[in-house]
Design an enzyme around this catalytic site. Structure first.
Site, mmCIF file in Angstrom:
data_model
loop_
_atom_site.group_PDB
_atom_site.id
_atom_site.type_symbol
_atom_site.label_atom_id
_atom_site.label_comp_id
_atom_site.label_asym_id
_atom_site.label_seq_id
_atom_site.Cartn_x
_atom_site.Cartn_y
_atom_site.Cartn_z
ATOM 1 N N HIS A 18 9.879 -37.342 36.717
ATOM 2 C CA HIS A 18 8.850 -38.382 36.824
ATOM 3 C C HIS A 18 9.041 -39.211 38.098
ATOM 4 O O HIS A 18 8.091 -39.499 38.816
ATOM 5 C CB HIS A 18 8.919 -39.337 35.618
ATOM 6 C CG HIS A 18 8.669 -38.712 34.282
ATOM 7 N ND1 HIS A 18 9.506 -38.891 33.200
ATOM 8 C CD2 HIS A 18 7.670 -37.904 33.840
ATOM 9 C CE1 HIS A 18 9.030 -38.239 32.157
ATOM 10 N NE2 HIS A 18 7.920 -37.618 32.522
ATOM 11 N N LYS A 42 4.504 -37.369 18.568
ATOM 12 C CA LYS A 42 5.756 -37.354 17.809
ATOM 13 C C LYS A 42 6.369 -38.746 17.826
ATOM 14 O O LYS A 42 6.080 -39.542 18.701
ATOM 15 C CB LYS A 42 6.728 -36.355 18.434
ATOM 16 C CG LYS A 42 6.410 -34.924 18.080
ATOM 17 C CD LYS A 42 7.482 -33.972 18.532
ATOM 18 C CE LYS A 42 7.470 -33.841 20.040
ATOM 19 N NZ LYS A 42 8.487 -32.952 20.571
ATOM 20 N N ARG A 92 4.974 -28.199 36.410
ATOM 21 C CA ARG A 92 6.259 -27.497 36.439
ATOM 22 C C ARG A 92 6.086 -26.004 36.253
ATOM 23 O O ARG A 92 6.632 -25.201 36.980
ATOM 24 C CB ARG A 92 7.171 -28.019 35.317
ATOM 25 C CG ARG A 92 7.722 -29.386 35.556
ATOM 26 C CD ARG A 92 8.181 -30.031 34.279
ATOM 27 N NE ARG A 92 7.040 -30.303 33.415
ATOM 28 C CZ ARG A 92 7.103 -30.973 32.291
ATOM 29 N NH1 ARG A 92 8.259 -31.417 31.843
ATOM 30 N NH2 ARG A 92 6.018 -31.195 31.574
ATOM 31 N N SER A 130 11.345 -34.437 29.309
ATOM 32 C CA SER A 130 11.938 -35.476 28.459
ATOM 33 C C SER A 130 12.444 -34.872 27.158
ATOM 34 O O SER A 130 13.527 -35.244 26.669
ATOM 35 C CB SER A 130 10.910 -36.564 28.140
ATOM 36 O OG SER A 130 10.515 -37.218 29.313
HETATM 37 P P1 ADP Z 1 3.292 -35.977 28.451
HETATM 38 O O1 ADP Z 1 3.633 -36.549 27.143
HETATM 39 O O2 ADP Z 1 1.892 -36.190 28.943
HETATM 40 O O3 ADP Z 1 3.821 -34.557 28.692
HETATM 41 P P2 ADP Z 1 5.375 -36.779 30.179
HETATM 42 O O4 ADP Z 1 5.926 -38.158 30.274
HETATM 43 O O5 ADP Z 1 6.285 -35.738 29.660
HETATM 44 O O6 ADP Z 1 4.072 -36.927 29.414
HETATM 45 O O7 ADP Z 1 4.862 -36.328 31.605
HETATM 46 C C1 ADP Z 1 3.973 -37.090 32.364
HETATM 47 C C2 ADP Z 1 3.592 -36.308 33.586
HETATM 48 O O8 ADP Z 1 4.757 -36.025 34.335
HETATM 49 C C3 ADP Z 1 2.947 -34.956 33.327
HETATM 50 O O9 ADP Z 1 2.005 -34.710 34.353
HETATM 51 C C4 ADP Z 1 4.083 -33.992 33.454
HETATM 52 O O10 ADP Z 1 3.663 -32.693 33.814
HETATM 53 C C5 ADP Z 1 4.851 -34.637 34.576
HETATM 54 N N1 ADP Z 1 6.259 -34.258 34.564
HETATM 55 C C6 ADP Z 1 7.127 -34.361 33.546
HETATM 56 N N2 ADP Z 1 8.339 -33.887 33.891
HETATM 57 C C7 ADP Z 1 8.220 -33.472 35.182
HETATM 58 C C8 ADP Z 1 9.118 -32.837 36.117
HETATM 59 N N3 ADP Z 1 10.369 -32.517 35.785
HETATM 60 N N4 ADP Z 1 8.668 -32.556 37.351
HETATM 61 C C9 ADP Z 1 7.382 -32.837 37.685
HETATM 62 N N5 ADP Z 1 6.480 -33.404 36.856
HETATM 63 C C10 ADP Z 1 6.890 -33.717 35.613
#
Ligand code: ADP
Length: 161
Positions: A18, A42, A92, A130
């Site tokens: 992020h 969740k 990703r 995450s």
């Molecule tokens: P969601 O619950 O929408 O998946 P996340 O907090 O996991 O929310 O992710 C928010 C954004 O960050 C999404 O666009 C996701 O693809 C991107 N993202 C999450 N992890 C990574 C990473 N390791 N590298 C690049 N983008 C990421």
């Protein structure tokens, strides 16, 4: 006029993936609104206040980063209210792509003037999510290369060995 992008997500917790997207996004946009989802499907590991505090710790005093929450509304409506020109997302895997493309087309139908901008994950963060971080931390694995130090400390406190 400043160019604002919304970066929405659960951030449960914030990872180096992020952080990378936000820092690179700042080279494109004047302001990035990190929009933390209140209702995630969740049960989150970290409460909304904890997820916000983590992001605040990481980006405090950082010009161009604004922290906010959003719930119970369409993302495009939220983006319009914020005066955003774009929704910022990270990609990703091909799995991300399939899902994101569908969302992008739907959002474009709902709000043709708001673009979705994708940044490809950097090679060092492409394996980070995450949910995977939580899984590894729960069983005592080392996540220090995948999350900021202060997040690693919070995870160790949550899952004492
Ligand atoms: P969601 O619950 O929408 O998946 P996340 O907090 O996991 O929310 O992710 C928010 C954004 O960050 C999404 O666009 C996701 O693809 C991107 N993202 C999450 N992890 C990574 C990473 N390791 N590298 C690049 N983008 C990421």
């Amino acid at each position: 006029m400043s160019r604002i992008a919304i970066y929405p997500g659960s951030f449960d917790p914030l990872t180096c993936g992020h952080v990378d997207i936000i820092r690179r996004g700042l080279a494109i946009f004047d302001q990035i609104v990190i929009a933390v989802a209140v209702n995630i499907r969740k049960q989150p590991l970290f409460s909304l206040d904890e997820r916000l505090a983590i992001i605040e710790d990481e980006f405090q005093g950082h010009d161009g980063v604004v922290l906010d929450t959003f719930s119970d509304c369409l993302l495009v409506d939220y983006a319009r209210r914020k005066g955003a020109v774009a929704i910022l997302r990270g990609l990703r895997t091909s799995g991300d792509f399939e899902y994101e493309l569908q969302m992008t087309h739907m959002n474009r139908t709902l709000a043709p003037t708001i673009e979705t901008v994708f940044l490809a994950a950097s090679p060092q963060t492409t394996h980070i999510s995450s949910s995977l971080i939580k899984e590894v931390a729960r069983f005592g694995g080392d996540v220090s290369s995948a999350v900021p130090d202060h997040v690693a400390r919070r995870l160790s406190a949550r899952f004492p060995s």
